[in-house]
Design a protein around this motif. Structure first.
Motif, PDB file in Angstrom:
ATOM      1  N   TYR A   1       0.850  -1.187   0.000  1.00  0.00           N
ATOM      2  CA  TYR A   1       0.000   0.000   0.000  1.00  0.00           C
ATOM      3  C   TYR A   1       0.883   1.232   0.000  1.00  0.00           C
ATOM      4  O   TYR A   1       1.782   1.355   0.816  1.00  0.00           O
TER       5      TYR A   1
ATOM      6  N   ARG B   1       0.770   5.498  -0.391  1.00  0.00           N
ATOM      7  CA  ARG B   1       0.116   6.793  -0.573  1.00  0.00           C
ATOM      8  C   ARG B   1       1.145   7.744  -1.178  1.00  0.00           C
ATOM      9  O   ARG B   1       2.220   7.943  -0.641  1.00  0.00           O
TER      10      ARG B   1
ATOM     11  N   PRO C   1      -1.975  14.362  -1.095  1.00  0.00           N
ATOM     12  CA  PRO C   1      -2.516  13.421  -0.109  1.00  0.00           C
ATOM     13  C   PRO C   1      -3.918  12.941  -0.455  1.00  0.00           C
ATOM     14  O   PRO C   1      -4.465  12.090   0.242  1.00  0.00           O
TER      15      PRO C   1
ATOM     16  N   GLU D   1      -4.771  11.430  -3.228  1.00  0.00           N
ATOM     17  CA  GLU D   1      -4.726  10.288  -4.125  1.00  0.00           C
ATOM     18  C   GLU D   1      -3.763   9.245  -3.570  1.00  0.00           C
ATOM     19  O   GLU D   1      -2.898   9.558  -2.757  1.00  0.00           O
ATOM     20  N   SER D   2      -3.935   8.030  -4.015  1.00  0.00           N
ATOM     21  CA  SER D   2      -3.032   6.974  -3.567  1.00  0.00           C
ATOM     22  C   SER D   2      -2.930   5.904  -4.644  1.00  0.00           C
ATOM     23  O   SER D   2      -3.741   5.850  -5.563  1.00  0.00           O
ATOM     24  N   GLU D   3      -1.908   5.073  -4.517  1.00  0.00           N
ATOM     25  CA  GLU D   3      -1.772   3.884  -5.339  1.00  0.00           C
ATOM     26  C   GLU D   3      -1.690   2.689  -4.410  1.00  0.00           C
ATOM     27  O   GLU D   3      -1.038   2.741  -3.379  1.00  0.00           O
ATOM     28  N   MET D   4      -2.389   1.623  -4.775  1.00  0.00           N
ATOM     29  CA  MET D   4      -2.352   0.411  -3.967  1.00  0.00           C
ATOM     30  C   MET D   4      -2.201  -0.785  -4.872  1.00  0.00           C
ATOM     31  O   MET D   4      -2.623  -0.762  -6.021  1.00  0.00           O
TER      32      MET D   4
ATOM     33  N   ARG E   1      -3.874   5.176  -9.664  1.00  0.00           N
ATOM     34  CA  ARG E   1      -4.151   6.216  -8.667  1.00  0.00           C
ATOM     35  C   ARG E   1      -5.654   6.277  -8.439  1.00  0.00           C
ATOM     36  O   ARG E   1      -6.439   6.325  -9.386  1.00  0.00           O
TER      37      ARG E   1
ATOM     38  N   THR F   1      -9.358   9.538  -2.631  1.00  0.00           N
ATOM     39  CA  THR F   1      -9.495   9.178  -1.222  1.00  0.00           C
ATOM     40  C   THR F   1     -10.835   8.519  -0.932  1.00  0.00           C
ATOM     41  O   THR F   1     -10.911   7.550  -0.171  1.00  0.00           O
TER      42      THR F   1
ATOM     43  N   GLU G   1     -10.741   4.970  -1.891  1.00  0.00           N
ATOM     44  CA  GLU G   1      -9.871   4.250  -0.963  1.00  0.00           C
ATOM     45  C   GLU G   1     -10.605   3.917   0.335  1.00  0.00           C
ATOM     46  O   GLU G   1     -10.469   2.809   0.877  1.00  0.00           O
TER      47      GLU G   1
ATOM     48  N   CYS H   1       6.354   4.766   1.180  1.00  0.00           N
ATOM     49  CA  CYS H   1       5.029   5.396   1.272  1.00  0.00           C
ATOM     50  C   CYS H   1       4.946   6.263   2.522  1.00  0.00           C
ATOM     51  O   CYS H   1       5.687   6.082   3.480  1.00  0.00           O
TER      52      CYS H   1
ATOM     53  N   CYS I   1       1.166   5.391   5.369  1.00  0.00           N
ATOM     54  CA  CYS I   1       0.728   4.061   4.940  1.00  0.00           C
ATOM     55  C   CYS I   1      -0.376   3.553   5.866  1.00  0.00           C
ATOM     56  O   CYS I   1      -0.349   3.781   7.070  1.00  0.00           O
TER      57      CYS I   1
END
Length: 266
Positions: free
Chosen positions: A111, A113, A118, A120-123, A230, A233, A236, A255, A258
């Motif tokens: 995981y 981020r 902040p 958006e994130s990639e997992m 991406r 939030t 997510e 990250c 996290c």
């Protein structure tokens, strides 16, 4: 190879398993299974060929280690690895999800981020589709009920049990990713189950179509996170509700923040 049971095929089975174990111990449960299967048929020479191929190619696969360590070191290393795969051990606070949940509930393995944004994130998720999980037992049951007329199917069931079930009871739920190796076996077994159900009539065919559609819908829902897109939030947070893995928020070189929405404080 064990079905054919020629001298070359049994030795080859051990060789390939030895190479596999030199990389990851996913197949370790196949060793006692193969020995017992051959032993029941009183094919003790085949047991010897299997073990010889296994050890020879395991050593070849780990040549760099064995060339730089003594025999005593090698024994201690294997003993440590066996302990690392222990079962029924108490979970640490960083492995706060029972191992079986990694097979039944979509859970994340990695995981990240992305900063400085902040929002958006990639997992990357690793999971068995819950529909696949629920169909496992009936698929195994159906194939075993046909074992006398379908010896190849029986071997599929036995290999699935060796490669899949034991990892549901280990102390470290991160062993979940070992289940990915058995997915091709489960795909064949469950496809046979769905075909058998569909042949029972129109209503059964409709039920099969519905189950398939549900599996596709779940796949689509988790696909962006599973492939590292991406995601916003809000998306997510929705995915976080499906996760049993409760690890404290932390920062690392890979990250920041996290586990922000996967912790108990989410």
């Amino acid at each position: 190879a064990l079905i054919e049971n020629s001298p070359a095929s049994v030795g080859l089975a051990g060789a390939f398993l030895g190479l596999s174990l030199s990389a990851k111990w996913i197949g370790i449960w196949l060793i006692p299974w193969a020995i017992v299967r051959l032993g029941i048929r009183r094919e003790f020479r085949a047991v010897g060929r299997f073990i010889a191929g296994l050890f020879l190619f395991y050593v070849i696969g780990n040549a760099a280690y064995f060339l730089n360590h003594s025999f005593t070191d090698a024994v201690e290393w294997q003993t440590w690895v066996l302990g690392y795969h222990q079962t029924a051990a108490e979970l640490s606070k960083y492995n706060g999800s029972a191992a079986w949940t990694w097979f039944a509930v979509p859970q994340h393995l990695y995981y990240a981020r992305l900063m400085p944004n902040p929002n958006e994130s990639e997992m990357v998720f690793g999971t068995i589709n819950p529909v696949v999980f629920l169909l496992t037992v009936p698929a195994l049951w159906l194939t075993m009920s046909r074992a006398r007329s379908d010896p190849a199917g029986r071997f599929l069931v036995e290999s699935a049990l060796c490669l899949y079930v034991p990892w549901m009871f280990v102390s470290r739920p991160t062993y979940f990713f070992y289940a990915l190796t058995v997915l091709p076996v489960l795909a064949v077994l469950e496809a046979n189950l769905l075909v058998a159900i569909r042949e029972r009539g129109r209503r059964a065919g409709t039920a099969v179509a519905g189950v398939t559609a549900l599996a596709i819908a779940i796949f689509v829902m988790f696909y962006p996170a599973a492939t590292g897109w991406r995601i916003p939030t809000r998306y997510e947070k929705v995915l976080a509700e499906f996760n049993f893995y409760k690890r404290p928020v932390f920062d690392s070189i890979f990250c920041q923040k996290c586990n922000l929405f996967f912790s108990e404080e989410k």
